[in-house]
Design an enzyme around this catalytic site. Structure first.
Site, mmCIF file in Angstrom:
data_model
loop_
_atom_site.group_PDB
_atom_site.id
_atom_site.type_symbol
_atom_site.label_atom_id
_atom_site.label_comp_id
_atom_site.label_asym_id
_atom_site.label_seq_id
_atom_site.Cartn_x
_atom_site.Cartn_y
_atom_site.Cartn_z
ATOM 1 C CD GLN A 1 42.966 33.913 42.190
ATOM 2 O OE1 GLN A 1 42.758 33.037 41.369
ATOM 3 N NE2 GLN A 1 44.184 34.181 42.657
ATOM 4 C CD GLU B 1 46.253 39.585 43.425
ATOM 5 O OE1 GLU B 1 46.368 39.094 44.574
ATOM 6 O OE2 GLU B 1 47.064 39.370 42.497
ATOM 7 C CG ASN C 1 50.810 39.906 40.895
ATOM 8 O OD1 ASN C 1 49.798 40.526 41.188
ATOM 9 N ND2 ASN C 1 51.277 38.907 41.642
ATOM 10 C CD GLU C 2 50.749 40.381 45.679
ATOM 11 O OE1 GLU C 2 51.422 39.468 46.172
ATOM 12 O OE2 GLU C 2 49.580 40.648 46.060
ATOM 13 C CE1 TYR D 1 43.391 38.572 48.130
ATOM 14 C CE2 TYR D 1 45.545 39.602 47.858
ATOM 15 C CZ TYR D 1 44.519 38.802 47.377
ATOM 16 O OH TYR D 1 44.628 38.229 46.134
ATOM 17 C CD GLU E 1 47.621 33.375 40.981
ATOM 18 O OE1 GLU E 1 46.887 34.000 41.767
ATOM 19 O OE2 GLU E 1 48.868 33.319 41.087
HETATM 20 O O1 AHR Z 1 45.223 35.756 45.020
HETATM 21 C C1 AHR Z 1 46.210 34.936 45.572
HETATM 22 C C2 AHR Z 1 47.583 35.596 45.580
HETATM 23 O O2 AHR Z 1 47.552 36.727 46.402
HETATM 24 C C3 AHR Z 1 48.057 36.150 44.267
HETATM 25 O O3 AHR Z 1 48.643 35.169 43.489
HETATM 26 C C4 AHR Z 1 49.069 37.169 44.683
HETATM 27 O O4 AHR Z 1 49.198 38.214 43.757
HETATM 28 C C5 AHR Z 1 48.565 37.640 46.027
HETATM 29 O O5 AHR Z 1 49.546 37.659 46.981
#
Ligand code: AHR
Length: 533
Positions: free
Chosen positions: A381, A331, A206-207, A277, A52
């Site tokens: 990432q 992610e 995205n999100e 996450y 990103e």
């Molecule tokens: O990976 C960092 C961020 O985490 C991304 O930009 C977003 O999609 C997520 O909240």
């Protein structure tokens, strides 16, 4: 006391003694596999990537510029390409993340010296006086060249939050239309690439519940339909809709329900994104400095993913009984509170330790076990950000312990999953809120032709674990080899000064007719590969 008894008792004092007295090939536990009854193919895309425009990911991590003294191919860092190739990186998601819903693709094509400077979503997170203005030097063609060099399939996250269906469709035509057809294809050729890029994977936002537009699921579903109905299908697409924030306290099932309700009566998407996450940001946990309870806290939060996958899959099945839509975990990773950035401008970069490598092994085992449900997954990432495989700064570049886990799990990519019966009891472990229960072993297996691959992770920071892997159905082992990734120090990491502190080494495996016997060191990931007849 053997390990099984210990695991039941859950006393960590005894385990140190156990680890010391254990002979190399004594088994505490037996697990069994049926190589003759393989399940789903493990898509190589489960081992995917994400880069990103954020901190030091694109600029420096990937793109060093054509005039750089750092070895590069047309501006792209050579070492990044070589290492990504080495692990067979199957795909690359780009340009975000949150950046995606503010990105306008036209800013990143054409003469690089004339490209505009634009606002970057991450600007507001930068420390005072540090700039994050987007220079657009890395744009569509540079990304496609990177994919080409690595041999990875491009996965583009398109702008829904501040973009339009027309802008999206133009981007698709620019990438995929044959030259001589539409004007956008000729523009692509004039910009340097005559051949269509053939992009199959498109993320529609995205999100969208957060940085991608703060929408409600039904609103997003309506927008999703508008974005995809007129999709220019030059290449058969795989369209990914925004899915839930899987690491929310409640798992965010409401998003899944709301989205599929909004899609009732319409063609469902091919993929449904799930972000998960292992989010330690609200805790005092540090990335590089911790004790046993903080080690286990990360793993305990990480293994919640399995339940989250099951829950969303079940919910999706209420609307899409044939399960045409697959999950795309685009992610995932361990996300710590700020404090271990390699340099303040590289926001979200973290110290990656053996703990994160063990978390990676356990995550990959979950992906493999659910290969029938997951079409793709992308680590967040690949470089200089969160759960990264590499740290890069100028001339300096290092592979983190996480990189080595990607390398070790390669044999699973494209192989057929083999179910593992895992009778290892859970362990009692210390965690932030007191004692908790964690699986005593993580495992997954796969087969391709007659080659069996078994990956095993011992999450204990105290005790080795003797394992006997029995093959059922009359299979016999011809020869086997093992590789282990571990370190005496649970906080071990690779640094620019000491890049090989944590790296895989050969590990002994004993072959006994229909079984493999080995000892898993504490805090270790092991790969066993064998030929079977
Ligand atoms: O990976 C960092 C961020 O985490 C991304 O930009 C977003 O999609 C997520 O909240």
């Amino acid at each position: 006391m053997n390990r099984r008894a210990f695991l039941k008792a859950g006393t960590s004092a005894a385990i140190g003694a156990l680890a010391v007295s254990r002979p190399a090939f004594a088994a505490d536990t037996e697990i069994s596999l049926s190589p003759g009854e393989p399940g789903a193919v493990i898509s190589p895309h489960l081992y995917g990537h994400f880069i990103e425009h954020l901190g030091g990911v694109i600029y420096d991590g990937v793109w060093v510029g054509r005039n750089s003294s750092i070895p590069n191919t047309d501006g792209i860092r050579k070492q990044f390409v070589d290492d990504m190739k080495r692990i067979g990186a199957p795909n690359l998601r780009w340009p975000g993340g949150c950046f995606a819903d503010g990105y306008h693709w036209r800013d990143g094509v054409g003469d690089a010296s004339k490209r505009p400077r634009t606002y970057n979503f991450w600007q507001r997170r930068m420390p005072a006086a540090l700039d994050a203005t987007e220079t657009n030097q890395f744009g569509v063609h540079e990304f496609m060249h990177l994919c080409h060099l690595v041999g990875a399939e491009p996965y583009i996250a398109a702008n829904v939050g501040s973009g339009t269906p027309a802008e999206f469709h133009d981007w698709v035509s620019y990438c995929n239309a044959p030259v001589g057809t539409v004007t956008l294809a000729d523009q692509r050729a004039a910009d340097g690439d005559k051949e269509p890029f053939g992009v199959r994977y498109w993320g529609v936002g995205n999100e969208s519940w957060g940085c991608g537009g703060t929408m409600r699921p039904q609103e997003y579903a309506a927008l999703f339909r508008r974005f995809v109905t007129q999709f220019p299908a030059y290449t058969e697409p795989f369209l990914v809709a925004t899915g839930p924030r899987g690491h929310s306290a409640d798992g965010d099932i409401g998003w899944t329900t709301g989205f599929f309700e909004g899609m009732r009566g319409f063609e469902p998407p091919h993929g449904f994104s799930l972000h998960f996450y292992t989010d330690l940001r609200p805790t005092p946990l540090k990335a590089g400095d911790f004790k046993a309870a903080e080690w286990y806290e990360v793993l305990l939060r990480g293994v919640r993913l399995e339940r989250v996958i099951d829950d969303h899959w079940k919910e999706m099945g209420k609307f899409d009984t044939a399960h045409r839509t697959k999950l795309v975990v685009d992610e995932w990773g361990v996300w710590y509170a700020p404090g271990s950035e390699i340099t303040p401008a590289y926001i979200l970069s973290e110290t990656i330790t053996l703990r994160d490598a063990v978390h990676t092994g356990m995550t990959f085992d979950i992906f493999n076990r659910h290969a029938d449900k997951i079409a793709m997954a992308n680590v967040a990432q690949s470089v200089n950000c969160i759960h990264s495989l590499f740290v890069a700064q100028g001339e300096k570049f290092v592979r983190t312990p996480v990189y080595h886990v990607f390398d070790m799990y390669r044999p699973h990519m494209g192989a057929r999953q083999v179910p593992v019966s895992n009778p290892v009891p859970e362990m009692n472990v210390p965690a932030l809120a007191g004692q908790a229960r964690l699986p005593g072993l993580s495992a997954s297996a796969s087969i391709r032709d007659h080659r069996l691959a078994v990956t095993l992770t011992n999450p204990s920071v105290d005790a080795a674990l003797g394992v006997r892997i029995r093959l059922t159905g009359g299979a016999r082992v011809k020869e086997a080899r093992g590789v282990v990734l571990t370190h005496q120090d649970m906080r071990a990491t690779n640094t620019f000064a000491d890049p090989e502190e944590v790296k895989p080494v050969a590990h002994p495996v004993k072959v006994v007719a229909d079984a493999l016997v080995l000892s898993l060191p504490k805090q270790a990931i092991v790969l066993v590969e064998c030929e079977i007849v």
